[in-house]
Design a protein around this motif. Structure first.
Motif, PDB file in Angstrom:
ATOM      1  N   UNK A  16       0.828  -1.206   0.000  1.00  9.73           N
ATOM      2  CA  UNK A  16       0.000   0.000   0.000  1.00  9.73           C
ATOM      3  C   UNK A  16       0.864   1.259   0.000  1.00  9.73           C
ATOM      4  N   UNK A  17       1.945   1.211   0.762  1.00 14.50           N
ATOM      5  CA  UNK A  17       2.853   2.362   0.821  1.00 14.50           C
ATOM      6  C   UNK A  17       3.449   2.643  -0.558  1.00 14.50           C
ATOM      7  N   UNK A  18       3.923   1.613  -1.223  1.00 17.70           N
ATOM      8  CA  UNK A  18       4.524   1.776  -2.555  1.00 17.70           C
ATOM      9  C   UNK A  18       3.479   2.243  -3.561  1.00 17.70           C
ATOM     10  N   UNK A  19       2.259   1.739  -3.437  1.00 18.86           N
ATOM     11  CA  UNK A  19       1.191   2.138  -4.359  1.00 18.86           C
ATOM     12  C   UNK A  19       0.970   3.645  -4.349  1.00 18.86           C
ATOM     13  N   UNK A  22       2.822   5.817  -6.923  1.00 17.34           N
ATOM     14  CA  UNK A  22       2.633   5.249  -8.264  1.00 17.34           C
ATOM     15  C   UNK A  22       3.270   6.103  -9.356  1.00 17.34           C
ATOM     16  N   UNK A  23       3.206   7.436  -9.192  1.00 16.47           N
ATOM     17  CA  UNK A  23       3.817   8.306 -10.187  1.00 16.47           C
ATOM     18  C   UNK A  23       5.325   8.145 -10.236  1.00 16.47           C
ATOM     19  N   UNK A  24       5.952   8.032  -9.077  1.00 14.47           N
ATOM     20  CA  UNK A  24       7.408   7.877  -8.996  1.00 14.47           C
ATOM     21  C   UNK A  24       7.849   6.538  -9.590  1.00 14.47           C
ATOM     22  N   UNK A  25       7.171   5.457  -9.181  1.00 12.53           N
ATOM     23  CA  UNK A  25       7.538   4.125  -9.664  1.00 12.53           C
ATOM     24  C   UNK A  25       7.294   4.000 -11.162  1.00 12.53           C
ATOM     25  N   UNK A  26       6.190   4.561 -11.653  1.00 14.48           N
ATOM     26  CA  UNK A  26       5.883   4.497 -13.082  1.00 14.48           C
ATOM     27  C   UNK A  26       6.938   5.238 -13.892  1.00 14.48           C
ATOM     28  N   UNK A  27       7.383   6.377 -13.362  1.00 15.32           N
ATOM     29  CA  UNK A  27       8.424   7.143 -14.053  1.00 15.32           C
ATOM     30  C   UNK A  27       9.735   6.368 -14.086  1.00 15.32           C
ATOM     31  N   UNK A  28      10.085   5.723 -12.983  1.00 10.43           N
ATOM     32  CA  UNK A  28      11.302   4.918 -12.927  1.00 10.43           C
ATOM     33  C   UNK A  28      11.236   3.757 -13.917  1.00 10.43           C
ATOM     34  N   UNK A  29      10.068   3.122 -14.018  1.00 10.26           N
ATOM     35  CA  UNK A  29       9.912   1.980 -14.923  1.00 10.26           C
ATOM     36  C   UNK A  29      10.133   2.385 -16.370  1.00 10.26           C
ATOM     37  N   UNK A  30       9.709   3.608 -16.727  1.00 12.99           N
ATOM     38  CA  UNK A  30       9.909   4.085 -18.093  1.00 12.99           C
ATOM     39  C   UNK A  30      11.364   4.468 -18.325  1.00 12.99           C
ATOM     40  N   UNK A  31      11.965   5.123 -17.324  1.00  8.33           N
ATOM     41  CA  UNK A  31      13.370   5.528 -17.453  1.00  8.33           C
ATOM     42  C   UNK A  31      14.273   4.314 -17.646  1.00  8.33           C
ATOM     43  N   UNK A  32      13.950   3.217 -16.918  1.00 10.92           N
ATOM     44  CA  UNK A  32      14.758   1.997 -17.026  1.00 10.92           C
ATOM     45  C   UNK A  32      14.353   1.149 -18.232  1.00 10.92           C
ATOM     46  N   UNK A  33      13.204   1.504 -18.845  1.00 10.27           N
ATOM     47  CA  UNK A  33      12.683   0.780 -19.999  1.00 10.27           C
ATOM     48  C   UNK A  33      12.594  -0.724 -19.719  1.00 10.27           C
ATOM     49  N   UNK A  34      12.035  -1.030 -18.542  1.00  8.51           N
ATOM     50  CA  UNK A  34      11.903  -2.424 -18.129  1.00  8.51           C
ATOM     51  C   UNK A  34      10.440  -2.846 -18.253  1.00  8.51           C
ATOM     52  N   UNK A 183       1.475  15.472  -6.791  1.00 12.37           N
ATOM     53  CA  UNK A 183       2.213  14.912  -5.672  1.00 12.37           C
ATOM     54  C   UNK A 183       3.052  13.719  -6.077  1.00 12.37           C
ATOM     55  N   UNK A 184       2.870  12.604  -5.376  1.00 15.75           N
ATOM     56  CA  UNK A 184       3.615  11.375  -5.694  1.00 15.75           C
ATOM     57  C   UNK A 184       2.827  10.460  -6.622  1.00 15.75           C
ATOM     58  N   UNK A 185       1.680  10.941  -7.098  1.00 13.64           N
ATOM     59  CA  UNK A 185       0.790  10.111  -7.896  1.00 13.64           C
ATOM     60  C   UNK A 185       0.949  10.423  -9.386  1.00 13.64           C
ATOM     61  N   UNK A 186       0.017   9.900 -10.192  1.00 12.15           N
ATOM     62  CA  UNK A 186       0.102  10.114 -11.635  1.00 12.15           C
ATOM     63  C   UNK A 186      -0.778  11.259 -12.124  1.00 12.15           C
ATOM     64  N   UNK A 187      -1.801  11.653 -11.350  1.00  8.96           N
ATOM     65  CA  UNK A 187      -2.654  12.775 -11.713  1.00  8.96           C
ATOM     66  C   UNK A 187      -3.053  13.558 -10.467  1.00  8.96           C
ATOM     67  N   UNK A 188      -3.532  14.771 -10.690  1.00  5.84           N
ATOM     68  CA  UNK A 188      -3.994  15.596  -9.564  1.00  5.84           C
ATOM     69  C   UNK A 188      -5.235  14.987  -8.905  1.00  5.84           C
ATOM     70  N   UNK A 189      -6.003  14.199  -9.657  1.00  4.77           N
ATOM     71  CA  UNK A 189      -7.199  13.558  -9.103  1.00  4.77           C
ATOM     72  C   UNK A 189      -6.803  12.542  -8.036  1.00  4.77           C
ATOM     73  N   UNK A 190      -5.839  11.699  -8.347  1.00  2.80           N
ATOM     74  CA  UNK A 190      -5.349  10.713  -7.375  1.00  2.80           C
ATOM     75  C   UNK A 190      -4.776  11.406  -6.147  1.00  2.80           C
ATOM     76  N   UNK A 191      -3.994  12.471  -6.392  1.00  2.00           N
ATOM     77  CA  UNK A 191      -3.365  13.191  -5.283  1.00  2.00           C
ATOM     78  C   UNK A 191      -4.414  13.836  -4.382  1.00  2.00           C
ATOM     79  N   UNK A 192      -5.425  14.455  -4.994  1.00  2.63           N
ATOM     80  CA  UNK A 192      -6.472  15.090  -4.220  1.00  2.63           C
ATOM     81  C   UNK A 192      -7.279  14.088  -3.411  1.00  2.63           C
ATOM     82  N   UNK A 193      -7.553  12.923  -4.012  1.00  2.00           N
ATOM     83  CA  UNK A 193      -8.315  11.886  -3.316  1.00  2.00           C
ATOM     84  C   UNK A 193      -7.533  11.333  -2.135  1.00  2.00           C
ATOM     85  N   UNK A 194      -6.238  11.055  -2.338  1.00  2.00           N
ATOM     86  CA  UNK A 194      -5.408  10.552  -1.241  1.00  2.00           C
ATOM     87  C   UNK A 194      -5.350  11.569  -0.103  1.00  2.00           C
ATOM     88  N   UNK A 195      -5.236  12.840  -0.448  1.00  2.00           N
ATOM     89  CA  UNK A 195      -5.192  13.890   0.570  1.00  2.00           C
ATOM     90  C   UNK A 195      -6.502  13.931   1.353  1.00  2.00           C
TER      91      UNK A 195
END
Length: 437
Positions: A16-19, A22-34, A183-195
């Motif tokens: 849950x913490x890593x989820x 999601x924006x950070x991990x998704x960006x890393x996955x693209x940067x590493x092209x994995x 924030x740390x998410x992929x969209x402002x909607x996710x960030x606002x909901x988490x907040x």
């Protein structure tokens, strides 16, 4: 033993913490092209499901009949997908299952992990504190992104607003020229909901002193405003007003029904606003026209457009077909003629028709009614989350695409259900002391 219940619980909490990043991990996955990292969310959820089932079978701490019956509950879901997806591209159906069913499997795993626990309170405490911590971290990221939008956009290698961050799925939107921070998410909607979820956990848990409560409240509310996510801000106002009313009557039996009433009224009001042009027409001649056009008119037009398609094809009750509409999908070539499904309402109507939407709303209402009929304050967080999902968000944004907030919602519901059952089984129900869990 490797698969102890404590370790599985820690794995679930860390997931849950890593989820929430999601924006950070998704960006890393693209940067590493994995390619493996690109399905990291699904891999974690499927992994914890398999581990929880294997652990339960290994320790024989859950009846095989109960485990089998739980899995049989998934059969109708897949059967419905089959019925609603005849003559539909198989890849689109698979993507729809991934989008709709996989997040539910996390809550399913929690049920298996916690099903034989006599006290789910400790896990509940940790889950609340996790949401508060991640919402606070998310708030500080929102501050930084709002103060230094150019540097943030350069880091993502995005040159303009309303532009996806490629395969990462990160999207930058603007409101009146300002960044809608995610924030740390992929969209402002996710960030606002988490907040919003974090604010609810702070106010309803009873775990924090008055000073800490107000400090955390101020941090999160200011971050929520910076996301410019109006749905969450409106929901917060309605929730706070409802909470004040509830405070005056909370000692009366059945006082929690105030939240159910508030959710139903909000649901009906939002349904009226976003499925007619009445409110937009009233605001069109005022200074609020730009806001009304973007927030109300376009959403109402989208809803009307899809509903007309359903009526023209005589598919109002069963929908246009799984995966027919929706701008997100596994292959852009398959979605060339699709229409956006930006709210839970129109998402369900297009994919599953009126019957699917009615089933979804009925389940949420039954859960709300059940929790509101209980005497335990433990359930208040689940009640507010359900109020938000049904009342405030249903006609405006799509819960099914709001990862990981949908996973958090499902998790709190299932843990609350388990705890309520434990409280009933022991002749010592938890009433108004939230620390006694």
């Amino acid at each position: 033993m490797l698969l102890t219940e404590k370790r599985l619980q820690k794995f679930a909490l860390w997931s849950l913490f890593i989820f929430t990043f999601s924006g950070v991990v998704s960006l890393i996955s693209v940067k590493l092209d994995n390619p493996v990292l690109r399905i990291w969310k699904e891999a974690i959820i499927i992994g914890i499901l398999l581990l929880s089932v294997f652990s339960a079978l290994l320790r024989k701490n859950i009846a095989l009949t109960k485990l089998a019956s739980l899995f049989l509950l998934l059969v109708p879901a897949f059967l419905l997908y089959f019925l609603f997806s005849i003559n539909t591209n198989t890849l689109l159906v698979a993507y729809q299952i991934k989008n709709d069913v996989v997040p539910l499997l996390f809550a399913f795993s929690l049920y298996i992990i916690l099903s034989d626990q006599e006290d789910t309170g400790e896990f509940y405490k940790k889950m609340i504190k996790l949401v508060v911590v991640t919402a606070t971290i998310n708030s500080f990221f929102i501050y930084i992104e709002s103060m230094f939008p150019s540097a943030f956009m350069a880091t993502l290698q995005i040159e303009e607003f309303n532009n996806s961050g490629g395969k990462s799925g990160i999207r930058l939107d603007n409101a009146l020229g300002s960044l809608r921070a995610m924030g740390t998410m992929t969209t402002f909607i996710n960030a606002g909901t988490l907040t919003f979820f974090g604010i609810v956990c702070v106010l309803e848990s009873g775990f924090y002193t008055r000073l800490k409560k107000w400090v955390l409240f101020a941090i999160m509310v200011s971050a929520l405003i910076l996301t410019t996510y109006k749905t969450a801000m409106i929901a917060l106002v309605i929730y706070l007003v409802t909470k004040v009313v509830y405070t005056f009557f909370k000692r009366l039996r059945g006082s929690k029904m105030i939240y159910l009433f508030s959710a139903v009224v909000t649901f009906l009001f939002m349904g009226f606003v976003f499925n007619t042009f009445t409110v937009y027409d009233a605001l069109a001649g005022t200074k609020y026209k730009p806001f009304a056009y973007n927030s109300i008119y376009l959403r109402s037009l989208q809803h009307s457009d899809v509903i007309k398609d359903m009526e023209n094809r005589d598919s109002f009750y069963t929908g246009l077909g799984v995966g027919t509409n929706g701008t997100m999908g596994p292959n852009e070539k398959l979605k060339l003629k699709s229409k956006a499904l930006d709210s839970t309402y129109i998402y369900l109507m297009s994919n599953y028709g009126f019957l699917g939407a009615l089933l979804y709303v009925s389940v949420l209402l039954m859960l709300l009614l059940y929790f509101c009929s209980q005497s335990s304050k433990f359930d208040n967080i689940a009640i507010i989350f359900l109020f938000y999902t049904l009342g405030a968000d249903f006609f405006i944004n799509n819960t099914f695409s709001n990862f990981p907030c949908n996973v958090i919602l499902y998790s709190f519901i299932i843990v609350s259900l388990l705890h309520t059952r434990r409280a009933k089984r022991s002749d010592n129900p938890v009433r108004d002391d939230p620390m006694r869990v």
